[in-house]
Scaffold this active site. Sequence first.
Site, PDB file in Angstrom:
ATOM      1  N   ASP A 136       0.863  -1.187   0.000  1.00 53.12           N
ATOM      2  CA  ASP A 136       0.000   0.000   0.000  1.00 53.12           C
ATOM      3  C   ASP A 136       0.900   1.237   0.000  1.00 53.12           C
ATOM      4  O   ASP A 136       1.506   1.563   1.017  1.00 53.12           O
ATOM      5  CB  ASP A 136      -0.910   0.022   1.231  1.00 53.12           C
ATOM      6  CG  ASP A 136      -2.001  -1.050   1.153  1.00 53.12           C
ATOM      7  OD1 ASP A 136      -1.745  -2.116   0.558  1.00 53.12           O
ATOM      8  OD2 ASP A 136      -3.094  -0.813   1.695  1.00 53.12           O
ATOM      9  N   LYS A 199      -6.827   3.329  -3.694  1.00 52.65           N
ATOM     10  CA  LYS A 199      -7.306   3.319  -2.310  1.00 52.65           C
ATOM     11  C   LYS A 199      -7.530   4.761  -1.869  1.00 52.65           C
ATOM     12  O   LYS A 199      -6.747   5.642  -2.219  1.00 52.65           O
ATOM     13  CB  LYS A 199      -6.241   2.627  -1.458  1.00 52.65           C
ATOM     14  CG  LYS A 199      -6.468   2.622   0.028  1.00 52.65           C
ATOM     15  CD  LYS A 199      -5.412   1.749   0.728  1.00 52.65           C
ATOM     16  CE  LYS A 199      -5.406   1.977   2.230  1.00 52.65           C
ATOM     17  NZ  LYS A 199      -4.314   1.262   2.919  1.00 52.65           N
ATOM     18  N   LYS A 235     -10.144   0.095  -3.025  1.00 52.83           N
ATOM     19  CA  LYS A 235     -10.114  -0.095  -1.575  1.00 52.83           C
ATOM     20  C   LYS A 235     -10.456   1.197  -0.851  1.00 52.83           C
ATOM     21  O   LYS A 235      -9.611   2.073  -0.714  1.00 52.83           O
ATOM     22  CB  LYS A 235      -8.736  -0.589  -1.136  1.00 52.83           C
ATOM     23  CG  LYS A 235      -8.600  -0.737   0.380  1.00 52.83           C
ATOM     24  CD  LYS A 235      -7.263  -1.339   0.784  1.00 52.83           C
ATOM     25  CE  LYS A 235      -7.065  -1.283   2.295  1.00 52.83           C
ATOM     26  NZ  LYS A 235      -5.743  -1.729   2.723  1.00 52.83           N
TER      27      LYS A 235
END
Lengths: 299, 296
Positions: A136, A199, A235
């Site tokens: 991430d 995300k 996400k």
Amino acid sequence: MKEKFKNFQSPKIDQLGLIERANRFKTRSIKKEAKVQALKLALNMIDLTTLEGRDTEGKVIQLCNKAMRPDLELDVPTVAAVCVYPSLVAVAKKQLKGSGVKVASVATAFPSGQSDQKLKIQETKYAVNEGADEIDMVISRGKFHQGEYNYVFDEIAAIKEACGKARLKVILETGELGTADQVRRASDIALYAGADFIKTSTGKISPAATMPTTLLMLEAIRDFYSATGEQRGMKPAGGISDAKTAIQYLVMLHETLGSEWMSNKWFRFGASRLANELLLQIRKQATGYYQSADYFSKD
Amino acid sequence: MSERVEVLKTYKLYIGGKFSRTESGRYFKGLDAKGNQLANLCRASRKDLRNAVVAADKAQSGWWERSDYNRGQILYRMAENLESRKAEFAGLLQKEAGLSQAKSVSAVEKATDDLVYFAGWCDKYQAVFSSVNPVASSHFNFSIVEPMGIIGAICEDEIGFNEMVILMASAICGGNSMVMLAPKQISVVAQSFAEVLHHSDLPGGVVNILSGYPDELLEHMAGHMEIKAMAYLGLKEDSKVKAKIQELAAENMKRLSFWNGNFADQKRSPFAIEEFMEVKTSWHPIEQIGGAAAAY
């Protein structure tokens, strides 16, 4: 992909329309078996996360156990992944071995992203070597605001390269981007630069994930899919703490991208509290009686 | 000029310090003692019960953390507010419960006095129920009482105003919060009483008052894992409901109280407070005392 992106113009966003559309998803009625199915699916999409300075090996081990077996009595799936800092990846990897639960690691000077690119690449490689299945990363919001979009693009591409086989999630930190147009532009940059997932947030900034922002990013994924034929994941992270909201997100996902995306391969919830809320609801559906958080493990 | 139309009040549920309609949209007719319609009332659903428990949960810790003295002040404030609305409540009791004028006035006065009574106990019950215990080791051993948490209460239709007030006062006196299904026969009185609570500086959510049907809610209350104790007022002796409640309550070891008859006089006692309290005993190591006996 960079060639394709050269002449790409991010569309303008109708913010009011976006909010209205997002609100419509809250009106669907999901009950009984469908609800249980949705709750279990949502649980299966969770990236169980702990990103604190005080994280210890013990806490990560505990979290991994919860990830593999969220409830001792109920028939529930595992969560999708455990998300930790790079220094704890090895611990999580060892604990989760053979369970199918992935290890995700934040990298690139999380959460601010304010560091040298070489260091970010190094950090990414470190996390991957430790055993991370997913990375991430955060984008350089400072550069983005300075208008250096090429820098942001190239950086994501460089990190993607450093990831090797690991899947890359790109955190836009929408709470720091300002307008919906900016979020759309950042989404397009990330998608074309090679993100496997986009995300919303780090969870350290408020506002974190909201339904309109998530919808906007889902639409970017949809447009990317129609332009290139490639599927990418989404996400939303931070602030989704109750089961009802999670189900509304699933409705939104289904009605924007379709059934193809309805698995943890393409959709994740970044949340820590949500798991217990879902378990509470699943047990409520199983027993018929309202549950108390007192009877669920905290981590 | 046309004839004046009487303005009828809509009675709602009292949840989390707000007067809100039932989420179910259902209602029932509140009748006066002669069987004429007095009002439309919200018929609480299990979802309303759940919302009330969430509100009670949020409010409980803050209520308990207040000083005992302050809780006493707030209960006393309720008494003040009820006193100033004596005529209104006496009127409602005559209409709704069919009490005589003398009896209705006396009921309101008694309820007011009971609030003062429990207001007084707020900073005193601890001294009565806590103790220092003699133990045969080098420990300072003492017990104090703490609130159980959320108290659920269901009142059967014919429970009176005084009983309802005593139950409420004794439960919140020690720092509990509560969710109560008011007696159906005096639903209007009960929701008016919620207004008294509302402007007595009682934090929202400490007391939640629902109106509706006991048989619809009792299983959900008895089975609710968040509710730590449950009082059932006016359960009939031959009722099969009792076993059902006991079975469901066992799931989270809910403490059960069954209060029957005209218990107002009997429960005007600090022991009513103790029914909703948990005893916590601490063993505190101290230096060796001669013969291991406590030397205090």
